[in-house]
Design an enzyme around this catalytic site. Structure first.
Site, short mmCIF file in Angstrom:
data_model
loop_
_atom_site.label_atom_id
_atom_site.label_comp_id
_atom_site.label_asym_id
_atom_site.label_seq_id
_atom_site.Cartn_x
_atom_site.Cartn_y
_atom_site.Cartn_z
N HIS A 1 0.85 -1.19 0.00
CA HIS A 1 0.00 0.00 0.00
C HIS A 1 0.88 1.23 0.00
O HIS A 1 1.85 1.32 0.75
CB HIS A 1 -0.91 -0.01 1.23
N LEU B 1 -11.02 -3.71 2.92
CA LEU B 1 -9.98 -3.13 2.08
C LEU B 1 -8.88 -2.46 2.91
O LEU B 1 -9.17 -1.60 3.74
CB LEU B 1 -10.59 -2.13 1.10
N ASP B 2 -7.63 -2.86 2.67
CA ASP B 2 -6.44 -2.27 3.31
C ASP B 2 -6.50 -2.32 4.83
O ASP B 2 -5.95 -1.44 5.51
CB ASP B 2 -6.24 -0.81 2.84
N ALA B 3 -7.14 -3.35 5.38
CA ALA B 3 -7.26 -3.47 6.83
C ALA B 3 -6.72 -4.80 7.34
O ALA B 3 -6.97 -5.17 8.49
CB ALA B 3 -8.73 -3.29 7.25
#
Length: 284
Positions: free
Chosen positions: A192, A227-229
């Site tokens: 990310h 998402l992105d966690a």
């Protein structure tokens, strides 16, 4: 020489380390690495151990069976045992950005990464010449809103046919659905372009520039349906000043992305990451 890696987590209680090390000694093993951690809030014990066996009759499968019946059940362990001789198979998913791909393939080509790369898959054809340069098969599977399910079915067929152990999204600009995530839990690594949680959207460096940030960063994590966690594997930051342009931020950010992703891949391939409750324990 047979070398194995043991990863363990269970409820913390006395005598775990002594029981495991005595078991290995009884099997004729020599411990060459051991590290442990206790999460006091959760009361969970974690351990990573490497052991060598010189006996020609040593069998990893027999060792696993005995370990399960002797220790794992008694302590209620969640555990994995790996042979160090096995090189995990990694599939690379890419789109159009090439910096992470070049970096990983360069490290792979130099022998820095203890893994194999059976293929690269992409929703575009732009990076095919790079794959050809490194003599790695490249599969173009277009992804659109209308064919996403069929595209993921084709990806899964490739992954299963090549017996892939884990996936790396090297700036793959598509959201991975639960179809792949459920098949590869905590085995899909993403990079990310920020120090999570941070600026989201299509132009994070522009947003960071407009905000006048003093550091930028990169985060590598396992992919989950949120998402992105997912559990974070590796992060890093670098300083910026008012004198840096947007292009400077992008260049510095891409350097961070390459390093952070490569470190995360190495940690995973070397069996140094344990996931528990959406957090990671990273062994040295």
């Amino acid at each position: 020489m047979n070398k194995i890696i043991i990863l363990i987590h269970c409820k913390d209680r006395p005598n775990i380390i002594a029981s495991v090390t005595n078991f290995i000694a009884e099997k004729g093993g020599n411990i060459v690495y051991i590290d442990q951690h206790v999460d006091r809030q959760q009361d969970i014990f974690f351990m990573r151990l490497e052991s060598e066996f010189t006996s020609k009759t040593f069998s990893t499968d027999s060792f696993k069976d005995d370990f399960k019946g002797t220790l794992a059940e008694a302590f209620g362990m969640r555990w994995r045992i790996y042979s160090s001789e096995y090189r995990p198979k990694m599939a690379l998913f890419v789109s159009k950005y090439d910096h992470c791909l070049y970096d990983l393939l360069g490290r792979y080509n130099s022998g820095e990464l203890n893994l194999d790369i059976p293929f690269i898959v992409s929703n575009h054809e732009d990076l095919k010449p790079i794959a050809e340069r490194f003599a790695i098969p490249y599969y173009h599977i277009p992804v659109t809103k209308d064919n996403k399910a069929a595209a993921e079915d084709e990806q899964l067929r490739l992954l299963e046919a090549h017996h892939i152990d884990f996936i790396v999204l090297a700036r793959y600009m598509q959201i991975v659905s639960s179809k792949l995530i459920d098949k590869y839990p905590n085995k899909i690594i993403n990079i990310h372009h920020s120090f999570l949680p941070a600026f989201v959207g299509a132009k994070p460096y522009h947003s960071a520039f407009n905000r006048g940030v003093k550091i930028i960063g990169a985060t590598s994590h396992y992919v989950t349906e949120v998402l992105d966690a997912g559990p974070i594997i590796e992060q890093d930051v670098t300083g910026v000043t008012h004198a840096h342009t947007i292009q400077d931020l992008i260049a510095k950010g891409r350097d961070l992305e390459k390093i952070v992703l490569a470190n995360a891949v190495k940690l995973h391939a070397d069996r140094k990451v344990m996931v528990y409750n959406n957090k990671t324990v990273i062994f040295s």
